[in-house]
Design a protein around this motif. Structure first.
Motif, PDB file in Angstrom:
ATOM      1  N   ASP A 113     -32.457   8.421 -18.582  1.00 39.66           N
ATOM      2  CA  ASP A 113     -32.093   7.289 -19.432  1.00 39.66           C
ATOM      3  C   ASP A 113     -31.152   6.332 -18.734  1.00 39.66           C
ATOM      4  O   ASP A 113     -31.257   5.123 -18.909  1.00 39.66           O
ATOM      5  N   ASP A 114     -30.204   6.838 -17.963  1.00 34.55           N
ATOM      6  CA  ASP A 114     -29.153   5.959 -17.457  1.00 34.55           C
ATOM      7  C   ASP A 114     -28.903   6.053 -15.959  1.00 34.55           C
ATOM      8  O   ASP A 114     -27.926   5.498 -15.457  1.00 34.55           O
ATOM      9  N   VAL A 115     -29.737   6.760 -15.221  1.00 34.38           N
ATOM     10  CA  VAL A 115     -29.630   6.763 -13.758  1.00 34.38           C
ATOM     11  C   VAL A 115     -31.015   6.481 -13.191  1.00 34.38           C
ATOM     12  O   VAL A 115     -32.013   6.999 -13.682  1.00 34.38           O
ATOM     13  N   PRO A 116     -31.132   5.618 -12.168  1.00 37.34           N
ATOM     14  CA  PRO A 116     -32.452   5.216 -11.675  1.00 37.34           C
ATOM     15  C   PRO A 116     -33.215   6.311 -10.936  1.00 37.34           C
ATOM     16  O   PRO A 116     -34.432   6.247 -10.854  1.00 37.34           O
ATOM     17  N   ILE A 117     -32.526   7.307 -10.415  1.00 38.32           N
ATOM     18  CA  ILE A 117     -33.180   8.384  -9.669  1.00 38.32           C
ATOM     19  C   ILE A 117     -32.880   9.712 -10.357  1.00 38.32           C
ATOM     20  O   ILE A 117     -31.714  10.097 -10.499  1.00 38.32           O
ATOM     21  N   TYR A 118     -33.930  10.425 -10.777  1.00 43.14           N
ATOM     22  CA  TYR A 118     -33.760  11.672 -11.517  1.00 43.14           C
ATOM     23  C   TYR A 118     -32.925  12.678 -10.738  1.00 43.14           C
ATOM     24  O   TYR A 118     -32.066  13.360 -11.305  1.00 43.14           O
ATOM     25  N   THR A 123     -29.343  17.131 -14.592  1.00 42.88           N
ATOM     26  CA  THR A 123     -28.907  17.720 -15.862  1.00 42.88           C
ATOM     27  C   THR A 123     -28.812  16.682 -16.973  1.00 42.88           C
ATOM     28  O   THR A 123     -28.634  17.040 -18.135  1.00 42.88           O
ATOM     29  N   ARG A 124     -28.934  15.395 -16.638  1.00 46.95           N
ATOM     30  CA  ARG A 124     -28.915  14.342 -17.643  1.00 46.95           C
ATOM     31  C   ARG A 124     -30.326  13.909 -18.030  1.00 46.95           C
ATOM     32  O   ARG A 124     -30.499  13.119 -18.959  1.00 46.95           O
ATOM     33  N   PRO A 154     -28.867  19.304 -20.459  1.00 46.30           N
ATOM     34  CA  PRO A 154     -27.717  20.211 -20.639  1.00 46.30           C
ATOM     35  C   PRO A 154     -26.368  19.561 -20.356  1.00 46.30           C
ATOM     36  O   PRO A 154     -25.344  20.076 -20.801  1.00 46.30           O
ATOM     37  N   ALA A 155     -26.332  18.439 -19.651  1.00 52.74           N
ATOM     38  CA  ALA A 155     -25.052  17.763 -19.425  1.00 52.74           C
ATOM     39  C   ALA A 155     -24.504  17.161 -20.709  1.00 52.74           C
ATOM     40  O   ALA A 155     -23.333  16.818 -20.789  1.00 52.74           O
TER      41      ALA A 155
END
Length: 281
Positions: A113-118, A123-124, A154-155
């Protein structure tokens, strides 16, 4: 440098989302890039974003040229002090181990959702990973598929669990179109495990058995756990006539917000039809 890779594909789109309560005139746009790194490995990266703010909207950012480019470049707007819009990112892959002659494939869809690279912070994110065997050993007419899905992140555990995937503090309508979730059917903070075995009696005749295990953790009061067992039958005749049938047994172990105790359901369906050869519409 693309000469070092195989086939390269890219797709772009802009579309309108319907029935927004908080942001009634939402537009969604996105792009996808896929590269065949080797004959055995394909990967892709995608990004989608929502922009829009109607006349009576409670939230949202107007779809202006400035907001569009700020969103596209991921930079903060001077007006809002943040990146306009609601963005999501995805990475997918398909891997056929070399030397096995495509006897097995591994694939996956990874979502953040909020970072361009998984892989920056897995954990997000959420994932759907699977394995496909087109022919089981000594059973050349049987294929097998297995998938596991999780949107738990889980984060983001209690008390903030669920306030990440398919959720946004500004776009309260979330990732929906006409009130329906755009995303995996497991929903928010869910887990699902599925298996399918298909017996190909002929090119036009098959029987399939499947099993699905659903789990809804603490996001729903009391959680939920249930299993689906299904069998389907499909046959096509050379005349174009076909018959499809299905029977499913659902065992709800617990879902206290909906049911008191365990519940069992059985559903069946049958479909008759005909494919008209040479028909033009």
């Amino acid at each position: 440098f693309f000469r070092q890779f195989g086939q390269f594909r890219t797709e772009w789109f802009v579309a309108k989302l319907d029935r927004g309560l908080y942001v009634p005139q939402r537009l969604v746009w996105g792009q996808k890039v896929s590269i065949d790194v080797t004959p055995y490995f394909e990967m892709g990266w995608g990004r989608t974003a929502i922009l829009g703010r109607g006349a009576n909207a409670m939230d949202g950012d107007a779809f202006t040229t400035a907001n569009f480019f700020d969103n596209f470049l991921g930079r903060g707007s001077k007006q809002y002090g943040r990146t306009p819009g609601d963005s999501r990112f995805a990475f997918d892959f398909n891997f056929d181990p070399p030397g096995l002659r495509h006897a097995i494939s591994f694939y996956g869809d990874l979502y953040t959702d909020d970072v361009p690279i998984y892989f920056y912070n897995p954990t997000r994110g959420a994932y759907r990973i699977g394995m496909f065997i087109p022919r089981l050993p000594h059973l050349s007419r049987v294929d097998f598929r297995s998938e596991a899905t999780s949107t738990e992140s889980p984060a983001f555990e209690v008390p903030t669990g669920g306030y990440l995937n398919y959720w946004n503090s500004i776009y309260h309508d979330g990732w929906t179109n006409d009130g329906q979730l755009i995303g995996n059917t497991v929903g928010r903070q869910g887990r699902m495990f599925q298996e399918w075995a298909t017996f190909h009696l002929s090119a036009l005749h098959e029987i399939q058995f499947s099993f699905t295990d659903h789990q809804v953790p603490h996001l729903v009061p009391g959680g939920g756990l249930w299993q689906d067992y299904a069998a389907s039958y499909e046959i096509h005749f050379r005349s174009g006539f076909y018959v499809k049938s299905m029977v499913q047994f659902e065992h709800i172990q617990h879902y206290p917000i909906l049911f008191n105790g365990q519940v069992n359901n059985v559903s069946t369906s049958i479909e008759f039809g005909a494919l008209l050869k040479g028909a033009k519409f």
